[in-house]
Enzyme design. Structure first.
Site: not given
Length: 226
Positions: A202, A206
């Protein structure tokens, strides 16, 4: 040894694998998306190729789908080093290979993005053969930009693969299972679906673009032809 308990030391290659897994989880912000893709078109393509004299596996066609999707989503192809994301133009596809003795390696097919399915198959088989006799190079073991891990021969449909340390993404491939689909005449047909699990870092990617990548992989599988 305590009676009734067999102790297996985490040393040698098994120890290195254990250390790499712990390091990966400790240094990356790992999250997994799950999806299922209708594999009807993929299985039809496998049959078409076989009838034309070309033998490929489901895994080979799935690797081709991954490569095609990564070409459209290059931000998922690369590595994270400290606070820098290094995106690679070349798709060097690491393939997880299980070995006897509860061992696991994930060497890379360099230039996978420029290969057709037959070339991918040949490269995968070569890596698997050399892995069994400990003939993989350090560059092959560390040079990949995206990994696929296949548990399709087990009962596992979805799982949470751990990132190949440093890479942005890994795709876990689960078993194929028939599921009901609404037919055009309003009835119900059974179609083969393959479970897919995309773990991503992450820090570099995203949730929405990771979801777009997984959707693109599904689209490539469902639109498989030629």
């Amino acid at each position: 040894m305590t009676e009734g308990i067999r102790t297996v030391p985490l040393k040698g290659v098994r120890g290195m694998i254990a250390d790499a897994m712990v390091k990966s989880l400790a240094t990356a912000a790992q999250l997994t998306h799950h999806a299922s893709a209708d594999a009807t078109a993929l299985m039809a393509e496998k049959t078409r190729l076989a009838e034309a004299g070309t033998k490929v596996s489901v895994e080979d066609l799935l690797m081709l789908s991954v490569v095609r999707a990564l070409e459209k989503h290059p931000d998922a192809n690369g590595k994270v080093d400290d606070r820098e994301v290094h995106l690679h133009e070349a798709i060097d596809l690491s393939v997880a290979i299980a070995l006897p003795g509860n061992l696991l390696v994930a060497p890379a097919i360099f230039g996978a993005g420029k290969m057709d399915v037959v070339e991918l198959r040949t490269a995968r088989q070569d890596l698997a053969a050399r892995a069994k006799i400990n003939k993989l190079t350090v560059t092959e073991m560390t040079g990949g930009t995206f990994t696929v891990s296949n548990l399709g021969l087990t009962r596992v449909e979805h799982f949470t693969p751990i990132l190949n340390s440093g890479q942005i993404c890994i795709l876990g491939i689960g078993r194929m299972a028939d599921k009901p689909v609404r037919a055009s005449d309003g009835g119900i047909d059974l179609h083969p679906f393959v479970g897919l699990s995309l773990t991503f870092d992450h820090r570099a990617l995203d949730g929405a673009p990771a979801g777009d990548l997984l959707t693109a992989i599904c689209d490539e599988i469902e639109g498989m032809a030629g």
